[in-house]
Scaffold this active site. Structure first.
Site, PDB file in Angstrom:
ATOM      1  CG  ASP A 154      36.114  38.770  27.855  1.00  0.00           C
ATOM      2  OD1 ASP A 154      36.276  37.685  28.461  1.00  0.00           O
ATOM      3  OD2 ASP A 154      34.994  39.304  27.727  1.00  0.00           O
ATOM      4  NE  ARG A 174      27.438  36.822  35.266  1.00  0.00           N
ATOM      5  CZ  ARG A 174      28.738  36.562  35.153  1.00  0.00           C
ATOM      6  NH1 ARG A 174      29.162  35.357  34.833  1.00  0.00           N
ATOM      7  NH2 ARG A 174      29.629  37.498  35.361  1.00  0.00           N
ATOM      8  CB  CYS A 181      36.822  40.048  32.856  1.00  0.00           C
ATOM      9  SG  CYS A 181      36.499  39.182  31.309  1.00  0.00           S
ATOM     10  NE  ARG A 237      33.667  41.738  38.916  1.00  0.00           N
ATOM     11  CZ  ARG A 237      32.875  40.787  38.393  1.00  0.00           C
ATOM     12  NH1 ARG A 237      33.405  39.685  37.897  1.00  0.00           N
ATOM     13  NH2 ARG A 237      31.561  40.943  38.333  1.00  0.00           N
ATOM     14  CD  GLN A 259      35.378  42.034  35.194  1.00  0.00           C
ATOM     15  OE1 GLN A 259      34.707  41.037  35.361  1.00  0.00           O
ATOM     16  NE2 GLN A 259      36.618  42.128  35.643  1.00  0.00           N
ATOM     17  CG  HIS A 274      30.701  42.333  33.262  1.00  0.00           C
ATOM     18  ND1 HIS A 274      29.976  42.192  34.427  1.00  0.00           N
ATOM     19  CD2 HIS A 274      31.637  41.339  33.294  1.00  0.00           C
ATOM     20  CE1 HIS A 274      30.451  41.175  35.116  1.00  0.00           C
ATOM     21  NE2 HIS A 274      31.454  40.637  34.463  1.00  0.00           N
TER      22      HIS A 274
HETATM   23  N1  NVA Z   1      32.562  38.349  27.645  1.00  0.00           N
HETATM   24  C1  NVA Z   1      32.513  37.276  28.618  1.00  0.00           C
HETATM   25  C2  NVA Z   1      32.739  37.824  29.988  1.00  0.00           C
HETATM   26  C3  NVA Z   1      32.755  36.801  31.069  1.00  0.00           C
HETATM   27  C4  NVA Z   1      33.000  37.396  32.420  1.00  0.00           C
HETATM   28  C5  NVA Z   1      31.176  36.572  28.522  1.00  0.00           C
HETATM   29  O1  NVA Z   1      30.144  37.263  28.421  1.00  0.00           O
HETATM   30  O2  NVA Z   1      31.155  35.335  28.541  1.00  0.00           O
HETATM   31  N1   CP Z   2      34.623  38.139  35.328  1.00  0.00           N
HETATM   32  C1   CP Z   2      33.477  37.514  35.624  1.00  0.00           C
HETATM   33  O1   CP Z   2      32.373  38.056  35.528  1.00  0.00           O
HETATM   34  O2   CP Z   2      33.661  36.245  36.093  1.00  0.00           O
HETATM   35  P1   CP Z   2      32.521  35.167  36.350  1.00  0.00           P
HETATM   36  O3   CP Z   2      31.920  34.816  35.012  1.00  0.00           O
HETATM   37  O4   CP Z   2      33.239  34.009  36.984  1.00  0.00           O
HETATM   38  O5   CP Z   2      31.496  35.744  37.254  1.00  0.00           O
END
Ligand code: NVA
Ligand code: CP
Length: 349
Positions: free
Chosen positions: A239, A116, A281, A326, A146, A143
């Protein structure tokens, strides 16, 4: 008539990396959705599924995470593997050591790697040089871990995917929007992206989605017109307005205020209540019980951002089921690519 034995078919997932939705064919995405639901059933019924007995899994995180980290850890353990969390301050990646060198070392010790972070090129580099399956746990662009669980959540609710309308409202060019646009088009869902023009998905992502939509029969709509975009939705998805690594709060609040998912917006779907769900998400800014929430309330006078507390807690909301999925979806991805599964037929196109 008896079938002639021609040998055990090769598992077409084995050894592969999942770096974006485009790492999979539409049929493979559908397989992973169903396999995830199957693994959920096994876990709920205490039926062992140790597909990854004795394997070591590296979990690399440059950005914060609650769900993705917890999912990879618990899924790995339930598959019989050993996960090791390597946070951004724990290893040399990027600071003293290149992606290539890090990948070669990790690949010589671990059987699979989750990443990540920021750049898509990092997760691609890890896949290129490690020699083991790499799974994208979120980058600035995609993602995919997800999308599979989200499609599982939709399938659990409606029983099918093809022909349903998934509407993403808000920052239409973030990682989750890209993934849902392409993933939804692949499985034949109609995908609406409802956002201000400045935040429309990039041409690249729209073109990818269009190609898949042509084959699957999916209808795509990218619009800043809220009434038109909401109409006919089955799953309304939003989101955060500002993703990890971004900081333009002022501009986003101004642009996205009209796109807040509230009850008025939900009603614009004109969809009967039993055919409508709300998804996110997570994490979500639906109240002021967070540091950011309090700061934004003080600066911009709004106590809820992308979704109101009312919708978040409503009968439409499936956000916590989605969060739990998830784990099951990520388990499916890891087991399929690393577990030597018996998968007799999945069409390759
Ligand atoms: N678009 C958000 C998703 C978090 C799961 C981010 O990248 O922060
Ligand atoms: N939805 C998601 O990726 O959550 P986290 O940022 O908590 O991993």
């Amino acid at each position: 008539m008896t079938n002639k034995f021609i040998g055990i078919p090769k598992n077409i997932f084995q050894g592969r990396s999942i770096l974006a939705e485009t790492s999979m064919t539409p049929a493979e995405i559908e397989y992973l959705v169903d396999f995830g639901l199957h693994l959920k059933y096994l876990q709920k019924n205490n039926i062992s599924h140790h597909y990854l007995e004795g394997k070591n899994i590296a979990l690399l995180f440059e950005k914060a995470s609650t769900r993705t980290r917890s999912s990879f850890v618990t899924a790995a353990v339930e598959l019989g593997a050993h996960p090791d969390y390597l946070g951004k301050d724990d290893i040399h990646l990027g600071k003293k050591e290149s992606v290539e060198d890090t990948a070669k070392i990790l690949g010589s010790m671990f059987d699979g790697i989750e990443f990540r972070g920021f750049k898509q090129s990092t997760v691609e580099g890890l896949a290129k040089y490690s020699g083991v399956p790499v799974w994208n746990g979120l980058t600035d662009e995609w993602h995919p871990t997800q999308t599979i669980p989200d499609l599982m959540t939709i399938k659990e609710n409606f029983g099918y995917l093809k022909g349903l309308t998934l509407t993403f409202v808000g920052d239409g060019h973030n990682n989750v929007a890209n993934s849902l646009l392409v993933g939804g088009a692949m499985v034949g869902m109609n995908v609406h992206i409802v956002s201000p023009k400045q935040l429309f998905p990039s041409e690249k992502h729209v073109e990818i989605a269009k190609k898949f939509a042509k084959n699957s029969g999916s209808q795509l709509l990218i619009t800043d017109e809220i009434d038109e975009g909401m109409k006919g939705s089955n799953a309304v998805y939003t989101d955060v307005w500002v993703s990890m690594g971004e900081s333009d709060w002022e501009e986003r609040v101004k642009l996205l205020k009209p796109y807040q998912v509230n009850m008025k917006l939900m009603k614009k779907t004109k969809t009967p209540a039993d055919k409508l769900i709300f998804m996110h998400c997570l994490p979500a800014f639906h109240d002021t019980n967070t540091d950011y929430g309090k700061e934004i309330a003080k600066k911009y006078g709004i106590t809820e951002m992308e979704v109101t507390d009312e919708v978040f807690r409503s009968k439409y909301s499936r956000v916590f089921e989605e969060g739990e999925n998830r784990k099951h979806g990520i388990k499916a991805i890891m087991a399929a690519t690393l577990g030597n599964l018996f998968i007799p037929t999945i069409s390759e196109n």
